[in-house]
Design a protein around this motif. Sequence first.
Motif, mmCIF file in Angstrom:
data_model
loop_
_atom_site.group_PDB
_atom_site.id
_atom_site.type_symbol
_atom_site.label_atom_id
_atom_site.label_comp_id
_atom_site.label_asym_id
_atom_site.label_seq_id
_atom_site.Cartn_x
_atom_site.Cartn_y
_atom_site.Cartn_z
ATOM 1 N N LEU A 1 1.942 1.674 -3.486
ATOM 2 C CA LEU A 1 0.893 2.251 -4.496
ATOM 3 C C LEU A 1 0.724 3.760 -4.240
ATOM 4 N N ASP A 2 0.975 4.350 -2.930
ATOM 5 C CA ASP A 2 0.405 5.604 -2.593
ATOM 6 C C ASP A 2 1.848 6.269 -3.225
ATOM 7 N N ARG A 3 2.912 5.863 -3.007
ATOM 8 C CA ARG A 3 4.097 6.791 -3.669
ATOM 9 C C ARG A 3 3.781 6.813 -5.158
ATOM 10 N N LEU A 4 3.314 5.651 -5.946
ATOM 11 C CA LEU A 4 3.212 5.750 -7.281
ATOM 12 C C LEU A 4 2.463 6.748 -7.629
ATOM 13 N N ARG A 5 1.445 6.760 -6.857
ATOM 14 C CA ARG A 5 0.023 7.584 -7.299
ATOM 15 C C ARG A 5 0.619 9.065 -7.124
ATOM 16 N N ARG A 6 1.727 9.310 -6.020
ATOM 17 C CA ARG A 6 1.866 10.750 -5.933
ATOM 18 C C ARG A 6 3.086 11.207 -6.790
ATOM 19 N N ALA B 1 1.591 -0.499 -11.268
ATOM 20 C CA ALA B 1 0.894 -0.476 -10.122
ATOM 21 C C ALA B 1 -0.591 -1.282 -9.932
ATOM 22 N N HIS B 2 -1.209 -1.195 -11.318
ATOM 23 C CA HIS B 2 -2.473 -1.803 -11.328
ATOM 24 C C HIS B 2 -2.251 -3.575 -11.337
ATOM 25 N N GLU C 1 4.453 8.336 -14.040
ATOM 26 C CA GLU C 1 3.213 7.916 -14.448
ATOM 27 C C GLU C 1 3.229 6.467 -14.806
ATOM 28 N N HIS D 1 1.960 3.574 -13.031
ATOM 29 C CA HIS D 1 0.831 3.398 -12.594
ATOM 30 C C HIS D 1 0.408 2.100 -13.170
ATOM 31 N N GLN E 1 4.037 12.060 -10.160
ATOM 32 C CA GLN E 1 3.569 12.349 -11.677
ATOM 33 C C GLN E 1 4.683 12.028 -12.303
ATOM 34 N N ASN F 1 0.676 -1.286 -0.100
ATOM 35 C CA ASN F 1 -0.157 -0.131 0.108
ATOM 36 C C ASN F 1 1.060 1.172 -0.020
#
Length: 413
Positions: A71-76, A87-88, A81, A84, A78, A68
Amino acid sequence: MSTPAPAGLAAVFRAEHGRVVAGLARRLGDLDLAEDALGEALVVAAERWPVDGVPPNPGAWLTTVARNKALDRLRREQRREHKHAEAHMITDPTPHEPTGPVEDDRLRLVFTCCHPALGPEARVALTLRLLGGLTVPEIAAAYLVPETTMAQRLTRAKQKIARAGIPYRVPAAADLAERLDGVLAVLYLVFNEGYLSHAGQAVRDDLTGEAVRLARQLREMVRRTPSLGTQPEVDGLLALMLLTEARRPARVAEGRLVPLAEQDRTRWDAALVDEGHRLVRGCLALGRPGPYQLQAAVNAVHTDALDASMTDWSQVVQLYDQLLALRPTPVVALNRAVAVAEVDGPEVALGVVDRLPLERYHAWHATRADLLRRLGRPQEARAAYDAAIGLAGNDAERAFLAGRRDGLGRGPT
């Protein structure tokens, strides 16, 4: 759930580090991100576990929290990208890609760390860091280099993996043969670090146990991969580990290292000894002796003797002669000299030892000290013991050496 002490947290960290990093790296394809995410998960664990208790499955808990965090870091970020999509994959219910010939996550991590683009020292250091969870100061102590040097070495290794486009991926069958020697060397050194640690506690059961497990996995992988052919050195390394690990219960007593000749042999693990002997006989029968097979054979001679006085030292010297021909290093020559002392006497052995360029190696000083003690030269022996104590990496070994040194003044030894 149980409430952990700080030492308990450290033990969980060491036990689960390799497993969690390997699993995350397989999913994320990024060693740095996997390690950073686990670091953040450990911070959360240090806050919650003393209050909530250790979860029933600490490794699964750490994996979930670290995943988790990643995932949070990857979303933050930009700028990342493109990650992502990867990450999915974490929440994607479809099966992961086939694992290929290396099914075990941690063994696959070792193969990744053993990429030919990395130097031998970087391979081992990276494996100790990622698989064994050793800290940078501990690895630096093992290599007798400053912490900053080791930190830079690890950073460069990971950057090289990234720059060379070597993501954490399933090694293809064609990669295996090229990396096999490196993997064997790394597993050997990981085992050695657990068998006699350069820093902290003398024996790291988690490292020796993991090295043995990975060697078994490697042997099974070779068996299932016909393109690799017969690999007697794999059997030799496993035999060497088993015969060494068998003696572990008798190696430390009351915080002091116990030398081989003084160990209670009834405490050795007979099942491991039997398995190691079978492997030695099997691989040597192929007639392709290598360094690991010969070291295993030396250990087979030791474990075949009912007590130290029954050791066939002439056979040990002969095996070291073969090993020295294959691997002419000062350390092998030092080990051979120990056996020579039993066959030709300590004076002959001391002549060999004194010619070896190993002044920075504590075992060289410890061997000299023992030979000088046996030759009745206590003042020189005391100085050699002091030098060995100054270079030894753990308390159990220092206690043993100090005991020998302090016994010099109490009459003949």
